[in-house]
Design an enzyme around this catalytic site. Sequence first.
Site, short mmCIF file in Angstrom:
data_model
loop_
_atom_site.label_atom_id
_atom_site.label_comp_id
_atom_site.label_asym_id
_atom_site.label_seq_id
_atom_site.Cartn_x
_atom_site.Cartn_y
_atom_site.Cartn_z
N LYS A 224 79.35 81.27 32.43
CA LYS A 224 78.30 80.19 32.02
C LYS A 224 78.47 80.01 30.56
O LYS A 224 78.53 80.52 29.80
CB LYS A 224 76.93 80.70 32.29
CG LYS A 224 75.89 80.00 31.82
CD LYS A 224 75.38 78.62 32.70
CE LYS A 224 74.26 78.04 32.47
NZ LYS A 224 72.97 78.82 32.70
N SER B 117 78.24 76.32 27.72
CA SER B 117 77.71 74.99 27.46
C SER B 117 78.59 73.80 28.04
O SER B 117 79.68 73.72 27.69
CB SER B 117 77.38 74.73 26.11
OG SER B 117 76.94 73.55 25.78
N THR C 296 75.62 71.54 24.33
CA THR C 296 75.04 70.21 24.67
C THR C 296 73.95 70.09 23.70
O THR C 296 73.96 69.04 23.68
CB THR C 296 74.53 70.50 26.30
OG1 THR C 296 75.66 70.92 27.09
CG2 THR C 296 73.73 69.31 26.74
N ALA C 297 73.08 70.93 23.51
CA ALA C 297 71.81 70.74 22.40
C ALA C 297 72.44 70.10 21.29
O ALA C 297 71.69 69.06 20.72
CB ALA C 297 71.42 72.17 22.17
N HIS D 257 65.84 76.26 25.51
CA HIS D 257 65.31 77.28 26.42
C HIS D 257 63.68 77.34 26.48
O HIS D 257 62.74 76.59 26.28
CB HIS D 257 65.81 78.58 26.40
CG HIS D 257 67.43 78.57 26.89
ND1 HIS D 257 67.93 77.58 27.79
CD2 HIS D 257 68.66 79.22 26.52
CE1 HIS D 257 69.08 77.50 28.02
NE2 HIS D 257 69.69 78.72 27.22
#
Length: 280
Positions: free
Chosen positions: A56, A58, A108-109, A152
């Site tokens: 997993k 980003s 992504t943030a 989150h």
Amino acid sequence: MAEPLKVAYSPCPNDTFVFHAWAHGLVPGADAPEVLFADIDLTNGIAERGELDLLKISYGQLPWVLEEYALLPCGGALGRGCGPLVLTREPDADLTGGTVAVPSERSTAYLLFRLWAAKAVPGGFGKIVVMPFHEIMPAVRDGRVDAGLVIHEARFTYGRYGLHNLADMGEAWERETGLPIPLGAIVARRSLGAGRLEELADTLRASVRAAWDAPEASRAYVLEHAQEMDPAVADQHIGLYVNAFTEDLGAEGYAAVETLLTRAAAEGLVPPVDPGALRF
């Protein structure tokens, strides 16, 4: 006997919820993988070094690893109303020349933040500092930085630190594009072959559906790794980040990913990506 597949994902509730069935050998026909728990900044680096089979990461890291890893069409995190927040001590803070803490510069943030800031902070920042996610809100509260980019469960807990939501990156993104926010991607080695990649996608979908069908089955696993998170917050976290896009990206999900990476490349934030490379 073949060695188990080596996978990595975060201890966050959405990941443990999604992977629970597979990780515990509860998906028919699929062997349980060997699991490494690592926060997203670590898995981003692991993917760039090509060290594991499935991770997993980003979506912000994707352009750097697409040659070796294929994007799987399921298991990740996209959604609406779940974007990163820019937090400050004062409700109307001016960030021009300020110091902003971010959890990663390959996330992504961070891409959403930079796309927002190009318009919202035309004077530019003084400094961007990377720090572990759990240290960001205390750093803003204590005045060590002027603002913090958080992700989150922080959207549910920042009030406990006396902080203000200066801007919601997701709201800005959805307002401009009408698309969901692409946050976390599941990637697997291309060298496994197209057939094996399809099998892994089917396994992940089955794991997601098993979690939805029997949510209590994963609860102990989720809370064990949730870093002392309140169970109610963990439930909110799962409800926000595990949705139809987790089961399958679909046309809208792929459009969101392509739009993010195209816009980020236009700003010089990531290398250009051929949309065809997003499908295997």
